[in-house]
Enzyme design. Structure first.
Site, PDB file in Angstrom:
ATOM      1  N   GLN A  95       0.844  -1.209   0.000  1.00  0.00           N
ATOM      2  CA  GLN A  95       0.000   0.000   0.000  1.00  0.00           C
ATOM      3  C   GLN A  95       0.874   1.251   0.000  1.00  0.00           C
ATOM      4  OE1 GLN A  95      -2.698   0.266   3.336  1.00  0.00           O
ATOM      5  NE2 GLN A  95      -3.659   2.144   2.581  1.00  0.00           N
ATOM      6  N   HIS A 101      -8.410   1.940  -0.789  1.00  0.00           N
ATOM      7  CA  HIS A 101      -8.789   1.967  -2.206  1.00  0.00           C
ATOM      8  C   HIS A 101      -8.829   0.543  -2.746  1.00  0.00           C
ATOM      9  CE1 HIS A 101      -4.467   2.646  -1.680  1.00  0.00           C
ATOM     10  NE2 HIS A 101      -4.269   1.945  -2.787  1.00  0.00           N
ATOM     11  N   HIS A 103      -8.494  -1.597  -6.024  1.00  0.00           N
ATOM     12  CA  HIS A 103      -8.057  -1.595  -7.422  1.00  0.00           C
ATOM     13  C   HIS A 103      -9.019  -2.494  -8.207  1.00  0.00           C
ATOM     14  CE1 HIS A 103      -3.845   0.001  -6.826  1.00  0.00           C
ATOM     15  NE2 HIS A 103      -4.039  -0.480  -5.617  1.00  0.00           N
TER      16      HIS A 103
HETATM   17  P1  5GP Z   1      -1.414   1.252  -3.694  1.00  0.00           P
HETATM   18  O1  5GP Z   1       0.018   1.103  -4.112  1.00  0.00           O
HETATM   19  O2  5GP Z   1      -1.545   2.115  -2.443  1.00  0.00           O
HETATM   20  O3  5GP Z   1      -2.169  -0.022  -3.579  1.00  0.00           O
HETATM   21  O4  5GP Z   1      -2.123   2.024  -4.872  1.00  0.00           O
HETATM   22  C1  5GP Z   1      -2.065   3.415  -5.026  1.00  0.00           C
HETATM   23  C2  5GP Z   1      -2.424   3.701  -6.457  1.00  0.00           C
HETATM   24  O5  5GP Z   1      -2.751   5.063  -6.557  1.00  0.00           O
HETATM   25  C3  5GP Z   1      -1.310   3.428  -7.448  1.00  0.00           C
HETATM   26  O6  5GP Z   1      -1.745   2.484  -8.410  1.00  0.00           O
HETATM   27  C4  5GP Z   1      -1.029   4.800  -8.072  1.00  0.00           C
HETATM   28  O7  5GP Z   1      -0.753   4.726  -9.446  1.00  0.00           O
HETATM   29  C5  5GP Z   1      -2.313   5.542  -7.790  1.00  0.00           C
HETATM   30  N1  5GP Z   1      -2.151   6.969  -7.595  1.00  0.00           N
HETATM   31  C6  5GP Z   1      -1.248   7.599  -6.782  1.00  0.00           C
HETATM   32  N2  5GP Z   1      -1.428   8.925  -6.803  1.00  0.00           N
HETATM   33  C7  5GP Z   1      -2.463   9.140  -7.654  1.00  0.00           C
HETATM   34  C8  5GP Z   1      -3.143  10.342  -8.083  1.00  0.00           C
HETATM   35  O8  5GP Z   1      -2.819  11.457  -7.694  1.00  0.00           O
HETATM   36  N3  5GP Z   1      -4.161  10.168  -8.967  1.00  0.00           N
HETATM   37  C9  5GP Z   1      -4.557   8.940  -9.410  1.00  0.00           C
HETATM   38  N4  5GP Z   1      -5.574   8.899 -10.271  1.00  0.00           N
HETATM   39  N5  5GP Z   1      -3.953   7.805  -9.015  1.00  0.00           N
HETATM   40  C10 5GP Z   1      -2.926   7.908  -8.157  1.00  0.00           C
END
Ligand code: 5GP
Ligand code: ZN
Length: 115
Positions: A95, A101, A103
């Site tokens: 994360q 969030h 996906h």
């Molecule tokens: P995690 O790594 O926390 O599971 O996923 C975070 C996701 O948020 C990543 O896939 C990254 O590309 C996306 N993300 C990060 N910052 C932003 C943003 O400012 N806008 C959008 N649309 N996606 C973001």
């Protein structure tokens, strides 16, 4: 939370490509897509991670986000081919943003196990 990028997307103070929205959840395109379809679905309310989601209130918020993810998958016609819903949690879960969030990944065959 004003310093949370996903809360700022909910508030509209930073731009995002919004796919769907309810009073309780928002779906928007991931900035760095990992599949032909890569949408993030978040509860409108700030919940830092699933590790903090073991409450009656969070159950409702996360459930509504999950439901919106399923509806978006249907709207994007992924329900016949299938898709993957992933909620990375904490450091080892990968994360990187501290607001729960989901996906929604689709449009290609996913591999297993995940990396
Ligand atoms: P995690 O790594 O926390 O599971 O996923 C975070 C996701 O948020 C990543 O896939 C990254 O590309 C996306 N993300 C990060 N910052 C932003 C943003 O400012 N806008 C959008 N649309 N996606 C973001
Ligand atoms: Zn937040």
């Amino acid at each position: 939370m004003s310093d949370c990028i996903f809360c700022r997307i909910v508030a509209g103070s930073i731009p995002a490509t919004i796919v769907a929205r309810t009073p309780d959840a928002v779906a928007f395109r991931d900035l760095n897509p990992q599949a032909p379809t890569h949408v993030l679905v978040i509860p409108a309310e700030h919940i830092p991670s699933m590790a903090e989601a073991d409450t009656d209130r969070a159950e409702g918020q996360v459930g509504k986000a999950m439901r919106l993810a399923v509806q978006v998958a249907k709207e994007l016609e992924l329900d016949q081919s299938g898709y993957r819903l992933v909620v990375n949690t904490g450091r080892d879960g990968g994360q990187s943003v501290g607001h729960v969030h989901v996906h929604l990944l689709g449009g290609r065959r996913m591999s297993w196990p995940p990396g």
